[in-house]
Design a protein around this motif. Structure first.
Motif, PDB file in Angstrom:
ATOM      1  N   VAL A   1       0.828  -1.205   0.000  1.00 19.32           N
ATOM      2  CA  VAL A   1       0.000   0.000   0.000  1.00 19.32           C
ATOM      3  C   VAL A   1       0.865   1.258   0.000  1.00 19.32           C
ATOM      4  CG1 VAL A   1      -1.646   1.348   1.363  1.00 19.32           C
ATOM      5  CG2 VAL A   1      -1.987  -1.118   1.060  1.00 19.32           C
TER       6      VAL A   1
ATOM      7  N   VAL B   1      -8.466   0.229   0.188  1.00 17.33           N
ATOM      8  CA  VAL B   1      -7.705  -0.868   0.775  1.00 17.33           C
ATOM      9  C   VAL B   1      -8.590  -1.660   1.724  1.00 17.33           C
ATOM     10  CG1 VAL B   1      -5.520   0.366   0.563  1.00 17.33           C
ATOM     11  CG2 VAL B   1      -6.831   0.565   2.684  1.00 17.33           C
TER      12      VAL B   1
ATOM     13  N   VAL C   1      -6.329   7.444   0.401  1.00 20.10           N
ATOM     14  CA  VAL C   1      -6.290   6.008   0.732  1.00 20.10           C
ATOM     15  C   VAL C   1      -7.430   5.757   1.712  1.00 20.10           C
ATOM     16  CG1 VAL C   1      -4.918   4.092   1.626  1.00 20.10           C
ATOM     17  CG2 VAL C   1      -3.781   5.985   0.438  1.00 20.10           C
TER      18      VAL C   1
ATOM     19  N   SER D   1      -7.316  -2.140  -4.335  1.00 17.08           N
ATOM     20  CA  SER D   1      -6.127  -2.992  -4.237  1.00 17.08           C
ATOM     21  C   SER D   1      -6.491  -4.459  -4.045  1.00 17.08           C
ATOM     22  CB  SER D   1      -5.223  -2.521  -3.100  1.00 17.08           C
ATOM     23  OG  SER D   1      -5.936  -2.388  -1.898  1.00 17.08           O
TER      24      SER D   1
ATOM     25  N   GLN E   1      -3.075  -6.567  -2.788  1.00 12.60           N
ATOM     26  CA  GLN E   1      -2.364  -6.119  -1.599  1.00 12.60           C
ATOM     27  C   GLN E   1      -1.964  -7.291  -0.702  1.00 12.60           C
ATOM     28  OE1 GLN E   1      -5.285  -3.689   0.697  1.00 12.60           O
ATOM     29  NE2 GLN E   1      -6.761  -5.021  -0.335  1.00 12.60           N
TER      30      GLN E   1
END
Length: 428
Positions: free
Chosen positions: A162, A188, A243, A294, A298
Motif C-alpha cells: 500500500v 484498501v 487512501v 487494491s 495487496q
C-alpha cells in the motif's frame, strides 16, 4: 508416544502465510523423536471435516523451503468457522474422529480472529470429550487487528504494498494534474480496522511531503470535511491522493458501501468505497478522478514483501511447534516488540480465549488531529514492519514457486455429511 502434527490455513491468505507453514514443517522435522508425521489439511477446517489431509512426508526439503517465497495458501484456505460447541457438538465429534483416525495430537491453526475462535472452541471440545489434543494458534491477517500481539504476520507486506503503490501513484498523478487527473483514490482492505489506510501514510517519508488524505475505518465519514480536505490539498499542491478503508462507516454506523449480504449467516461483503468517493469528489468539487481497489493484490504481492514480515511469519510457525513440544495448548503465538529503533522483537504466547474473535483498531494517538493522516507515533510503530526487501526467486521474468506433490492420505472414515443449519456446506 509420538503424535502427528496437523497444520491448517484459514481465512484470507497473505503474501507470507506460507512462510509460517515453512516454519512449522522445517521445525517439526528437526524433532523426529518428539513428533510423528506432519500433515496439512486441505482448505483449512473444511478439509478436516472432509478428512482431506496432505501427508507432507514426501515433500522435498527444497519444496518446503520454497514456501517462504510463495503467496496464497499452499494447502488451501477457507472462509469457515466451526459453529458453537453447545449447539453443534456433532461437528467437533467429526473433527476428533478424523484426528483419532490419523493419530493427530497437535493441531496448529494459522489464521485471524475468527480462526482463533474456532481453535478455542476445538480446544474446549477436546478437553470436554477427553481427547488429548494440543491446539495452538498461529497469527495471520493483513488487517493487523489481532489482540495481544505487536503485529500480525501478513500485515507488514500488505502495508508495504500500500505504501509503495501510494507513493508511485502520487508520482503519476503529480505529473498529469495540470491537464488530467487531480484526485486518485485507492481503496484498501480493513473491515473494522484502518491499519492498511494508515500504512498509506508511509508513502511520504516526512509528514506533509505528499498531499494525502487517509480515511480510517475507526472514524465516522463526514462528506463535508472530506471534500474540504481534498480541496485544500488540490489548491495547495495541484492534486491529491486518497487512501480509504473499505470498512468506513457514516455517522449512524452504517457501512458506506455494501456489495452483498448473506441471509444465511449475516455476513456482509464490502466494496465500492473508492468509486463512491470518486463520484462525491466529481459532483462536489468538479475534479477529474481515478480510483482503484487494491483487493487481492495487496495480500498477494509477494514480490514486494517486507523482510521483517517474512522473518516474523516464519518465526511464529517455528514457535508454534516449539510450544507443541512443550505440551502447551489453548494458546496463540504472539510477537512482542522489544525496541523501536533499532527494531527488536521476540515471539511469545497468549491465551486463545483472551483474543479469539476480538479486533484491535488503530488507536486515537496514531491518527492526526484532523483525522486524515498519521502521527509520528504511528510512523514509529509502522516503519519497522515494512522494512527490508525479500524478493522471491525469478525465472524468465516472473517469480518461481516450487511445486508441491499434495499427496492425500487415504480416507479411514465414512464421508461427512453436513446437517441442516451447519456453517459448513452453506457458505462458500
Amino acid at each position: 508416544m509420538k503424535k502427528n502434527i496437523l497444520y491448517a490455513q484459514s481465512g484470507g491468505v497473505t503474501a507470507v502465510i506460507n512462510a509460517s507453514a515453512c516454519g512449522v514443517v522445517e521445525t517439526a522435522r528437526r524433532w523426529p523423536d518428539v513428533f510423528g508425521g506432519v500433515f496439512a489439511a486441505r482448505d483449512g477446517i473444511a478439509g478436516v471435516l472432509d478428512e482431506a489431509l496432505y501427508d507432507l512426508a514426501g515433500e522435498t526439503a527444497q519444496a518446503i523451503a520454497g514456501l517462504r517465497h510463495r503467496p496464497g495458501g499452499a494447502f488451501g484456505s477457507c472462509r469457515l468457522d466451526l459453529d458453537p460447541y453447545a449447539t453443534h457438538r456433532h461437528e467437533y465429534e467429526r473433527v476428533l474422529e478424523v484426528f483419532a483416525a490419523h493419530d493427530i495430537g497437535h493441531f496448529l491453526y494459522n489464521g485471524g480472529g475468527g480462526s482463533m475462535l474456532t481453535a478455542t472452541r476445538l480446544a474446549q471440545a477436546a478437553a470436554d470429550m477427553g481427547y488429548p489434543l494440543d491446539v495452538i494458534g498461529i497469527p495471520k491477517t493483513i488487517d493487523n487487528d489481532l489482540y495481544d500481539t505487536d503485529t500480525s504476520p501478513g500485515f507488514g507486506s500488505a502495508a508495504k504494498y500500500v505504501a509503495v503503490s501510494t507513493r508511485e501513484a502520487a508520482c503519476d498523478v503529480a505529473s498529469m494534474q495540470a491537464t488530467s487527473t487531480k484526485v486518485f483514490i485507492l481503496e484498501v482492505m480493513g473491515r473494522n480496522a484502518g491499519w492498511l489506510a494508515a500504512a498509506g501514510g508511509l508513502a511520504e517519508r516526512d509528514a506533509g511531503e505528499l498531499p494525502l488524505v487517509l480515511l480510517f475505518a475507526e472514524r465516522a465519514f463526514d462528506a463535508e470535511r472530506f471534500a474540504a480536505a481534498v480541496r485544500e490539498r488540490v489548491e495547495h499542491a495541484g492534486y491529491c491522493v486518497v487512501v480509504a478503508s473499505e470498512g468506513m462507516r457514516d455517522g449512524q454506523g452504517e457501512y458506506l458501501s455494501v456489495r452483498q449480504k448473506s441471509t444465511v449467516r449475516g455476513w456482509t461483503r464490502l466494496g465500492g468505497v473508492a468509486a463512491q468517493l470518486a463520484e462525491l469528489v466529481r459532483m462536489r468539487l468538479g475534479y477529474r478522478t481515478h480510483w482503484a481497489v487494491s483487493d487481492y493484490l495487496q495480500r498477494a504481492a509477494r514480490h514486494i514483501a517486507s523482510q521483517t514480515d517474512v522473518e516474523q511469519a516464519y518465526a511464529v510457525g517455528r514457535a508454534a511447534v516449539e510450544l507443541a513440544r512443550q505440551g502447551r495448548s489453548g494458546v496463540m503465538v504472539t510477537l512482542r516488540r522489544l525496541t523501536d529503533e533499532p527494531y527488536g522483537w521476540e515471539t511469545g504466547a497468549t491465551d486463545l480465549q483472551a483474543i479469539a474473535d476480538r479486533e484491535r483498531g488503530v488507536p486515537d494517538e496514531f491518527i492526526s488531529a484532523d483525522g486524515f493522516g498519521i502521527t509520528p507515533l504511528a510512523r514509529r510503530y509502522l516503519r519497522p514492519l515494512i522494512t527490508g526487501e525479500a524478493y522471491p526467486p525469478f525465472r524468465d521474468g516472473v517469480p518461481e514457486y516450487p511445486a508441491l506433490r499434495h499427496t492425500l492420505r487415504a480416507r479411514r472414515l465414512p464421508q461427512y455429511t453436513p446437517r441442516s443449519g451447519d456453517y459448513y456446506g452453506t457458505v462458500a
